[in-house]
Design a protein around this motif. Structure first.
Motif, PDB file in Angstrom:
ATOM      1  N   THR A 304       0.829  -1.206   0.000  1.00  0.00           N
ATOM      2  CA  THR A 304       0.000   0.000   0.000  1.00  0.00           C
ATOM      3  C   THR A 304       0.865   1.258   0.000  1.00  0.00           C
ATOM      4  O   THR A 304       0.587   2.224  -0.726  1.00  0.00           O
ATOM      5  CB  THR A 304      -0.952   0.000   1.213  1.00  0.00           C
ATOM      6  OG1 THR A 304      -1.990  -0.959   0.998  1.00  0.00           O
ATOM      7  CG2 THR A 304      -1.599   1.362   1.423  1.00  0.00           C
ATOM      8  N   LEU A 305       1.930   1.257   0.786  1.00  0.00           N
ATOM      9  CA  LEU A 305       2.817   2.426   0.818  1.00  0.00           C
ATOM     10  C   LEU A 305       3.534   2.604  -0.519  1.00  0.00           C
ATOM     11  O   LEU A 305       3.772   3.744  -0.948  1.00  0.00           O
ATOM     12  CB  LEU A 305       3.828   2.282   1.955  1.00  0.00           C
ATOM     13  CG  LEU A 305       3.242   2.287   3.368  1.00  0.00           C
ATOM     14  CD1 LEU A 305       4.351   2.392   4.400  1.00  0.00           C
ATOM     15  CD2 LEU A 305       2.266   3.426   3.549  1.00  0.00           C
ATOM     16  N   THR A 306       3.848   1.508  -1.173  1.00  0.00           N
ATOM     17  CA  THR A 306       4.462   1.603  -2.496  1.00  0.00           C
ATOM     18  C   THR A 306       3.510   2.277  -3.476  1.00  0.00           C
ATOM     19  O   THR A 306       3.901   3.158  -4.256  1.00  0.00           O
ATOM     20  CB  THR A 306       4.841   0.206  -3.019  1.00  0.00           C
ATOM     21  OG1 THR A 306       5.760  -0.409  -2.108  1.00  0.00           O
ATOM     22  CG2 THR A 306       5.486   0.286  -4.395  1.00  0.00           C
ATOM     23  N   TYR A 307       2.225   1.887  -3.430  1.00  0.00           N
ATOM     24  CA  TYR A 307       1.230   2.475  -4.328  1.00  0.00           C
ATOM     25  C   TYR A 307       1.019   3.957  -4.020  1.00  0.00           C
ATOM     26  O   TYR A 307       0.942   4.789  -4.937  1.00  0.00           O
ATOM     27  CB  TYR A 307      -0.100   1.733  -4.209  1.00  0.00           C
ATOM     28  CG  TYR A 307      -0.010   0.253  -4.474  1.00  0.00           C
ATOM     29  CD1 TYR A 307       0.816  -0.251  -5.478  1.00  0.00           C
ATOM     30  CD2 TYR A 307      -0.741  -0.653  -3.706  1.00  0.00           C
ATOM     31  CE1 TYR A 307       0.910  -1.623  -5.711  1.00  0.00           C
ATOM     32  CE2 TYR A 307      -0.656  -2.026  -3.938  1.00  0.00           C
ATOM     33  CZ  TYR A 307       0.170  -2.500  -4.939  1.00  0.00           C
ATOM     34  OH  TYR A 307       0.256  -3.849  -5.162  1.00  0.00           O
ATOM     35  N   LEU A 308       0.915   4.302  -2.741  1.00  0.00           N
ATOM     36  CA  LEU A 308       0.707   5.699  -2.355  1.00  0.00           C
ATOM     37  C   LEU A 308       1.911   6.556  -2.734  1.00  0.00           C
ATOM     38  O   LEU A 308       1.771   7.701  -3.187  1.00  0.00           O
ATOM     39  CB  LEU A 308       0.441   5.807  -0.850  1.00  0.00           C
ATOM     40  CG  LEU A 308      -0.844   5.162  -0.326  1.00  0.00           C
ATOM     41  CD1 LEU A 308      -0.945   5.346   1.186  1.00  0.00           C
ATOM     42  CD2 LEU A 308      -2.079   5.754  -1.005  1.00  0.00           C
ATOM     43  N   ALA A 309       3.111   6.000  -2.555  1.00  0.00           N
ATOM     44  CA  ALA A 309       4.323   6.737  -2.895  1.00  0.00           C
ATOM     45  C   ALA A 309       4.368   7.061  -4.380  1.00  0.00           C
ATOM     46  O   ALA A 309       4.796   8.155  -4.788  1.00  0.00           O
ATOM     47  CB  ALA A 309       5.550   5.926  -2.488  1.00  0.00           C
ATOM     48  N   ALA A 310       3.885   6.139  -5.197  1.00  0.00           N
ATOM     49  CA  ALA A 310       3.945   6.339  -6.645  1.00  0.00           C
ATOM     50  C   ALA A 310       2.798   7.195  -7.168  1.00  0.00           C
ATOM     51  O   ALA A 310       2.978   7.956  -8.130  1.00  0.00           O
ATOM     52  CB  ALA A 310       3.935   4.977  -7.348  1.00  0.00           C
TER      53      ALA A 310
END
Length: 424
Positions: A304-310
């Motif tokens: 989820t953090l990877t998606y939000l970061a991108a």
């Protein structure tokens, strides 16, 4: 000295026309106007002129007023008054508000939060006289019932903002009535209320397509169907709170991702069925997200953090407390994100047991980070926090470190009492 002041005041009155003096007085707040009214008879007339009483907020200086004060204000202000806040004025009742509604037909903004004596009679009076009313705050007015919402729906068609948080005697029927009579609603706030169910939420979705701000905090009966309808019909939503709605699933996130591209604030604390898949869709489509509360979304991982970061370059505030699957790698992704250096100001990581000092190292490039929450993060150390502060000296760090366990007694003899009993 008194004579000099009177002469100076008289000189001002002679040199400046009444219209200019009125304009000067219009910049004063209520306490200043009251003081000016005590200077002289001419100033009394000027200070108490209705044109100076278009916006009144009694909360700023006095909330223990009686109803008679509100009645006097209403008579003095008359048609000039457009904004009035009586927040916290618990002695003001229906009689004063009846006089107010009759005397001030041009009222547009009215705050009655925590006015405990207010009942349906007040809203009935407003419906008869307040057709220009646009914003009404009834939070914590515990005597308000569905009759109030019925009256508002019939007499206040221009209502755009309403707050009925903690109004215990309102039901889903009242919400439906309000939605049908007030199609211009843009803000609907109902914190801490169980009366919002699928039926009432769908009424809002279908009857109030202009909705921008919606707070369904602790509407525990809501299911995906209600939020799907809301997303499909209310494309302008930029603030949505569905915290405490445990029945919602990724279907809700998919609907928001498909339709609500203007979303900037999303509060979903306690939505324990949300997963990485739902947040992947949200991050791909809602690029304006600035504030997210994902506390107790226990199924999300570093993905989820990877998606939000991108996908969310404007992210400013992120709450991940009690998301126990988050690790240092997720924080690393966040620290490398476009939002990190420029926008990220608040990060809450309470009770994330897998994060270590390495996470703090990943955040040193977040130059605007103002506050980080680290309560009960047992792998975070004081040394790690010191290193973070060396890079970000103005950051506020909230953490707790349990007292050290005392060393065993000399000689190896068994303690007679446990540690708790020793403390007690």
């Amino acid at each position: 000295k008194t004579r000099v002041c009177m002469e100076e005041e008289g000189l001002i009155n002679q040199k400046l026309p009444k219209e200019l003096l009125l304009r000067i007085f219009s910049y004063l707040d209520v306490p200043a106007l009251c003081r000016c009214a005590q200077v002289s008879k001419p100033w009394n007339l000027l200070a108490l002129d209705g044109s100076n009483w278009q916006k009144i907020d009694l909360f700023n200086f006095q909330t223990d007023i009686e109803g008679a004060v509100v009645e006097n204000i209403a008579r003095r202000s008359g048609g000039f008054l457009k904004k009035l806040s009586l927040r916290g004025c618990q002695s003001v009742g229906d009689n004063a508000m009846k006089t107010f509604s009759e005397q001030c037909p041009n009222i547009e903004v009215l705050n009655l939060e925590e006015c405990k004596q207010i009942t349906d009679a007040t809203c009935i009076s407003l419906s008869r006289n307040g057709r220009k009313l646009q914003r009404l705050d009834l939070a914590s007015c515990s005597n308000i019932t569905d009759e109030s919402l019925k009256a508002l729906s019939e007499g206040c068609p221009n209502l755009t903002h309403i707050n009925i948080s903690w109004c215990d005697n309102i039901s889903e029927k009242g919400v439906g009535l309000l939605a049908r009579g007030c199609p211009k609603l843009r803000h609907f706030i109902a914190k801490g209320r169980m009366f919002v169910d699928n039926e009432s939420a769908i009424h809002l979705a279908t009857q109030c397509p202009l909705l921008e701000v919606v707070n369904f905090n602790y509407a525990a009966a809501l299911t995906d169907e209600a939020i799907q309808r809301l997303a499909q019909n209310c494309l302008n939503i930029h603030y949505l709170c569905i915290s405490g709605c445990p029945n919602l699933t990724d279907a809700t996130l998919l609907a928001l991702a498909q339709y609500c591209h203007k979303l900037t604030t999303f509060e979903a604390a306690g939505c324990s069925q949300f997963t990485d898949n739902g947040f992947q869709a949200l991050a791909r489509n809602c690029h304006y997200l600035e504030k997210m509360d994902l506390e107790d979304c226990v199924l999300i991982t570093d993905n989820t953090l990877t998606y939000l970061a991108a996908g969310c370059p404007r992210l400013e505030q992120l709450t991940l407390s009690h998301c126990e699957l988050i690790t240092d790698d997720g924080i690393r992704q966040l620290g490398m994100a476009p939002c990190a250096a420029e926008h990220l100001t608040v990060l809450e990581l309470d009770n994330c047991p897998l994060i270590t000092d390495a996470s703090l190292e990943h955040l040193v490039s977040c130059h605007n980070l103002q506050r980080i929450e680290l309560y009960d993060c047992q792998l975070i150390t004081r040394a790690g926090i010191r290193r973070l502060r060396n890079h970000l000296p103005n950051i506020s760090v909230h953490a707790y470190f349990a007292p050290m366990t005392p060393p065993p007694p000399v000689g190896g003899s068994r303690q007679r009492y446990c540690r708790c009993c020793v403390i007690l």
